[in-house]
Design a protein around this motif. Sequence first.
Motif, mmCIF file in Angstrom:
data_model
loop_
_atom_site.group_PDB
_atom_site.id
_atom_site.type_symbol
_atom_site.label_atom_id
_atom_site.label_comp_id
_atom_site.label_asym_id
_atom_site.label_seq_id
_atom_site.Cartn_x
_atom_site.Cartn_y
_atom_site.Cartn_z
ATOM 1 N N SER B 41 -7.541 -70.091 -32.696
ATOM 2 C CA SER B 41 -7.319 -71.536 -32.606
ATOM 3 C C SER B 41 -6.093 -71.972 -33.400
ATOM 4 C CB SER B 41 -8.536 -72.273 -33.153
ATOM 5 O OG SER B 41 -8.626 -72.053 -34.559
ATOM 6 N N GLU B 43 -6.204 -71.687 -36.914
ATOM 7 C CA GLU B 43 -6.676 -71.973 -38.281
ATOM 8 C C GLU B 43 -6.094 -70.906 -39.211
ATOM 9 O OE1 GLU B 43 -8.788 -71.873 -41.823
ATOM 10 O OE2 GLU B 43 -9.423 -70.401 -40.340
ATOM 11 N N THR B 45 -6.663 -69.481 -42.273
ATOM 12 C CA THR B 45 -7.336 -68.364 -42.943
ATOM 13 C C THR B 45 -7.787 -67.306 -41.935
ATOM 14 O OG1 THR B 45 -9.505 -69.443 -42.981
ATOM 15 C CG2 THR B 45 -8.080 -69.820 -44.870
ATOM 16 N N LEU B 48 -4.636 -65.330 -41.218
ATOM 17 C CA LEU B 48 -4.373 -64.450 -42.361
ATOM 18 C C LEU B 48 -5.244 -63.191 -42.291
ATOM 19 C CD1 LEU B 48 -3.499 -63.717 -45.324
ATOM 20 C CD2 LEU B 48 -5.287 -65.261 -46.089
ATOM 21 N N GLU B 49 -6.534 -63.387 -42.039
ATOM 22 C CA GLU B 49 -7.449 -62.241 -41.996
ATOM 23 C C GLU B 49 -7.095 -61.290 -40.856
ATOM 24 O OE1 GLU B 49 -9.290 -61.515 -44.444
ATOM 25 O OE2 GLU B 49 -9.084 -63.453 -45.454
ATOM 26 N N ARG B 52 -4.078 -58.983 -41.874
ATOM 27 C CA ARG B 52 -4.282 -57.983 -42.940
ATOM 28 C C ARG B 52 -4.372 -56.565 -42.379
ATOM 29 N NH1 ARG B 52 -6.042 -60.078 -48.025
ATOM 30 N NH2 ARG B 52 -6.967 -62.152 -47.818
ATOM 31 N N GLU B 97 1.246 -71.999 -42.152
ATOM 32 C CA GLU B 97 0.565 -71.849 -43.440
ATOM 33 C C GLU B 97 -0.132 -70.491 -43.527
ATOM 34 O OE1 GLU B 97 0.501 -74.570 -41.543
ATOM 35 O OE2 GLU B 97 1.548 -75.973 -42.873
ATOM 36 N N GLU B 100 2.589 -67.926 -44.184
ATOM 37 C CA GLU B 100 3.124 -68.047 -45.553
ATOM 38 C C GLU B 100 2.089 -67.641 -46.605
ATOM 39 O OE1 GLU B 100 6.252 -68.121 -46.006
ATOM 40 O OE2 GLU B 100 6.425 -68.374 -43.841
ATOM 41 N N LEU B 101 0.826 -67.920 -46.333
ATOM 42 C CA LEU B 101 -0.237 -67.500 -47.250
ATOM 43 C C LEU B 101 -0.303 -65.969 -47.272
ATOM 44 C CD1 LEU B 101 -2.309 -68.845 -49.103
ATOM 45 C CD2 LEU B 101 -3.911 -68.891 -47.191
ATOM 46 N N LEU B 105 0.418 -63.499 -50.501
ATOM 47 C CA LEU B 105 -0.609 -62.564 -50.965
ATOM 48 C C LEU B 105 -0.236 -61.114 -50.693
ATOM 49 C CD1 LEU B 105 -3.742 -64.574 -49.773
ATOM 50 C CD2 LEU B 105 -2.960 -64.289 -52.136
ATOM 51 N N GLY B 106 0.965 -60.874 -50.180
ATOM 52 C CA GLY B 106 1.395 -59.510 -49.891
ATOM 53 C C GLY B 106 0.670 -58.909 -48.703
#
Lengths: 429, 158
Positions: B41, B43, B45, B48-49, B52, B97, B100-101, B105-106
């Motif tokens: 969607s 979002e 986080t 980001l997940e 990883r 975001e 960039e997050l 956080l590498g």
Amino acid sequence: MTRKTIKVDYLARVEGEGALHVTLRDGAVRDVELRIFEPPRFFEAFLRGRAFGEAPDITARICGICPVAYQMSAVHAMEDAFGVTVDAPLRALRRLLYCGEWIESHGLHIYLLHAPDFLGYESAIAMAREHQAEVERGLQLKKVGNEIVQLIGGREIHPINVRVGGFYRTPARRELAPLAERLKWARDAALETVRWVAGFDFPDCERDYELVALRHPGEYPFNEGRLASNKGLDIAVGDYEATFEERHVAHSTALQSAIRGRGAYLVGPLARYSLNFDRLSPLAQEAARAAGLGETCANPYKSIVVRAVETLYACDEALRLIEGYREPERAAMRVEPRAGSGCACTEAPRGILYHRYRLDEEGTITEAKIVPPTSQNQSSIEDDLRAFLPGWLSMEEEALRWRCEQTIRNYDPCISCSCHFLKLEVERG
Amino acid sequence: VASAPVIVIGVGNPLRADDAAGVLAVRQLRPRAGVEIREQSGEATALLEALRGRTTALVVDAAAGAEPGRLHRIDAAARPLPQGLFGVSSHGFGVAEGIELARALGALPAACVVYAVEGACFDTGAPMSEAVARALPVLAEDIAKEIEIFSNREARHA
């Protein structure tokens, strides 16, 4: 006469679209308007004509952060209308699902939306560069909440497994075992979270709020209880509309709620905590005391500490529920629709969420009413700014604007939910 | 379960006109070993997940712009995404975001490319605008070519 305005044209780190407009005249606060311009979403209108069973899935779409709250208020209201009481194991599963939403929602707000205010960063990204370990902890904590919602609700966002009468499918005990291992880590992380946020600097601001939350004989409230306040309110949920009213104000597309004859009130973590401290688990109580919280809290900036305590409670409670879980004999109770009406309040992460439905004999919705927490808190947010702003007027413009935004973010307002939220404008004069 | 080294993420809401572009573009891709295709969607986080542990990520999204259908290829591993290009999701936390997050956080993959297609209409329930619909096959082909290059590079390193 000098006149000045403070404007925040678009509030950051809140859900939805809103602005703040403050007018100062001769050094005094003249007007505070929390302007909500997110368009109205008409959910109540388009629920009309839909089947009772569709309400949990339709209303879940109101919010991507608290869909479980919408589903829970919807199913309880329907069950109230049809005289259905769910079996104990189903009720326990509903509490477990709600724990997941609290962990997810509180985790997001504490770490990514609110902590940057206290540590002086404009965003979570800027904060993450210097506080990697903390941000990673917050993200993992939130993820555990997501995993609960995924397992019990069928998927992380807008869960699909909730139905009037119970669930479509209930998990086997062995499915919950890996979750318990994750929750043990989460409980430790939540305890670390309480210690971390307790070390922040808090403005010395308290107000004499009327705090409203559910109160249950034996539990910290999620799904059930009477509506209680610190000023003597003690009513059945069925008396909600006789007690509370919604008003339209010109500067907001969200209705503002008030207690009839008394005015503004406050819902959410501060209210729940202050009315239900005795219902928290011993671990959560101990952590709250160690964090310097009393049994009640009237400082809205400390809501971040209360959220952390509630996150700890939710992890603790989820573990207790998993340990005591018995596989239900049936995934859902038999539901026979009948004409009438039903209502319910449940504790969304941001406070009480009220649903009422009128139904015909086939269970078709003929009228729906939904009152989300943010619209109930709107007046209190404005009152906080009216009360606290006079003490801040010597602040530099940028610092003042920031403080105003932080004050709003204390509430983790969900503007999308309330439109049924923010730009800040301060007019100095 | 080990995650595929390459992930392609189509971002958007298929029910909001041109916002569907990212999702519809990745639906046109053929399955390929070592490449995971996912729809999201937007979002932050969740994005980001998904990033990883990957070596390569391609993120496809619609963007606000003056020229509907115009395509952009942005090397997100090399530099931050331009602000305000992408729509935002919950709490103003969107694609830019999330990336960039991940960088802070590498967790940003060594190769991270963002494809953006400029959209004109993001209204709920509205059809996709013609210019964006016309751009979709070209976009899908560009992404497929990039996957090919990255996959071959992976194979050589394997």
